[in-house]
Structure formats: C-alpha cells, structure tokens
Design a protein around this motif. Structure first.
Motif, mmCIF file in Angstrom:
data_model
loop_
_atom_site.group_PDB
_atom_site.id
_atom_site.type_symbol
_atom_site.label_atom_id
_atom_site.label_comp_id
_atom_site.label_asym_id
_atom_site.label_seq_id
_atom_site.Cartn_x
_atom_site.Cartn_y
_atom_site.Cartn_z
ATOM 1 N N ARG A 76 2.155 1.783 -3.456
ATOM 2 C CA ARG A 76 1.101 2.284 -4.351
ATOM 3 C C ARG A 76 0.853 3.774 -4.125
ATOM 4 N N LEU A 77 0.910 4.198 -2.882
ATOM 5 C CA LEU A 77 0.747 5.624 -2.588
ATOM 6 C C LEU A 77 1.888 6.434 -3.201
ATOM 7 N N LYS A 78 3.087 5.850 -3.185
ATOM 8 C CA LYS A 78 4.229 6.534 -3.796
ATOM 9 C C LYS A 78 4.058 6.598 -5.314
ATOM 10 N N GLN A 119 0.822 -1.204 0.000
ATOM 11 C CA GLN A 119 0.000 0.000 0.000
ATOM 12 C C GLN A 119 0.858 1.257 0.000
ATOM 13 N N GLN A 136 1.501 10.489 -4.037
ATOM 14 C CA GLN A 136 1.067 11.018 -2.750
ATOM 15 C C GLN A 136 2.134 10.876 -1.663
ATOM 16 N N GLU A 147 -7.953 6.250 1.328
ATOM 17 C CA GLU A 147 -7.898 7.364 0.380
ATOM 18 C C GLU A 147 -7.346 8.571 1.118
ATOM 19 N N ILE A 148 -6.219 9.087 0.638
ATOM 20 C CA ILE A 148 -5.602 10.253 1.279
ATOM 21 C C ILE A 148 -5.925 11.496 0.465
ATOM 22 N N ALA A 205 -7.360 11.460 5.847
ATOM 23 C CA ALA A 205 -7.401 10.161 5.177
ATOM 24 C C ALA A 205 -8.752 9.526 5.441
#
Length: 252
Positions: free
Chosen positions: A48-50, A45, A54, A151-152, A157
């Motif tokens: 994936r955010l990177k 996760q 984000q 979700e950020i 969040a």
C-alpha cells in the motif's frame, strides 16, 4: 525508499495443531503451511505504501527451510518486487531463534539499505514477539511496535500503537523498525495473473554463512504438551450461591 518485509512459514492458522506422541514437538506431517498472518499484514502495508508512491521497492525476506520459497512466492504474488530466501535449516521442525533471525536481517539491512522494516509483531507458532525489537537494537534504529496505523511523512513516521490502556500515537525518526498488529489492514488475495507473474520475479537464495551468522539453537525444548482441557462449568440457582462459589475458588 525500500521497504524490507520479513515473512515466516508457519502452520496455517485454520489447522488444529497436534503434539507428537513422544512430546518432542509439534507434528508437521501432512500439515498445511502458510505465511504468518501478522507478516501477511506487513506485506500488505508495504504494498500500500508503494501504491501511494511513498515506497519504490518492496523486498520480502524469509529465514528457514527451503520450502519457505512458497511463502515468498505468495508475498511476490501479493505485490512484493523481489525476495531473498536464507536457507538456515534442512529440518522443518527446527525453529530459527529470534536473535539469529535478527542478526541475519541486520546483515541484509546493511546490504540493502531500506528506509523501513515492516515485521509482523509475532509469529503464531512460537509467539516470541522479539525479532523486531532485537533488530532495532542491533541496528540502533527507532522502533514502533503493535502498529494499527502508520503515516509516513518525510523523515518521520507517525505510528498508532495498540497498548493495554487503549491506543498510543508516537512519532519515530526514519529509518525505523515497525511491527504490525492485526487491525492495521486487511491483506489482499493474490490474483491468478499475479501468481503467474510471481514465478518470474527474482528470488535470491542465501545461507547464514553468507552473512557470517551462527544459527545454532541457544534454547532446548525439553517437552511439548497440549494445554489442559477446560473444566466444565456449573449452574447456580441464586446470586448468593454464585458469590459463595466464587469465594470457594478465591475469585472474590
């Protein structure tokens, strides 16, 4: 924003756990070890955010024995940027308790200043489900546990949680501690090129003394036993006989 991801070295989930003959603990001799599955999901996760732009940096942390380097290298091969290993024991049979882990993580958070800590909801060896909550309490940060969706958006969040009654969606202020559940994502396999690259990524080695934390156990394991074998079932010839049997065992 940085994301800190604690990972733990545990017995591989495909391995049948054996208890020592003297009942003093679990036999780890010649047993395959791997990253805790929930932690693997939290690493995925964070990556994936990177990839979504984000997050700028993903830092993997492990607290335990020196052999946890292998676990951290796996996280680096998946896509983490750097790693910190806190060597807290020389004995592979010693499990560092959640409070000590949380105190060390707090010191690392104070040093690294991440905007988010993504933890597995629990480790499959001791099933404590406590480190993330303890860390949130020590830091005074918001927390969201058992996350199946994150979700950020800016300073908040939105987290969907798996609870007994179904799903619950909450909004937390950043920085925050989020513990992840199984259905959040499907972790990727590390490719051979990434495994080779991971060997060159920075892995810093520390000790609990560097953070002023005492990791002495507060709990004593008196005995370890395997669960009792499940009793064989019986066949019944009719509904009336079924009801009678259920009454016998107190099920109705």
């Amino acid at each position: 924003m940085k994301v800190l991801v604690p990972v733990k070295r545990v017995i591989d989930y495909n391995v049948k756990v054996r208890v020592k003959a003297d009942g003093s603990g679990v036999d780890l001799a010649n047993v395959k070890m791997s990253m805790n599955p929930f932690d693997e999901i939290s690493v995925e996760q964070a990556i994936r955010l990177k990839e979504a732009g984000q997050v700028e940096e993903v830092i993997a942390v492990s607290i335990g024995v020196k052999q946890a380097q292998e676990t951290l290298r796996t996280a680096l091969a998946m896509g983490a940027d750097r790693a910190i290993l806190v060597v807290a024991s020389d004995d592979v049979h010693q499990d560092i308790e959640p409070l000590a882990v949380a105190k060390i993580l707090k010191a690392i958070v104070d040093e690294e200043q991440p905007g988010l800590v993504l933890c597995g909801k629990q480790a499959i060896d001791n099933d404590m489900n406590a480190t993330g909550q303890m860390l949130a309490a020590l830091l005074g940060w918001s927390q969201a546990t058992f996350a199946s969706d994150i979700e950020i958006s800016g300073e908040t969040a939105k987290v969907t949680r798996e609870v007994d009654g179904g799903l619950q969606t909450i909004e937390v202020k950043m920085p925050s501690i989020v513990t992840v559940d199984l259905r959040l994502n499907e972790p990727r396999y590390a490719s051979l090129p990434n495994i080779m690259k991971a060997k060159k990524k920075p892995l810093e080695e520390k000790t609990p003394e560097d953070y002023g934390v005492d990791v002495s156990n507060r709990l004593e394991i008196v005995k370890t036993v395997e669960p009792e074998a499940r009793a064989a079932g019986i066949k019944v010839g009719s509904v009336d006989e079924l009801v009678a049997k259920l009454k016998e065992v107190g099920a109705v």
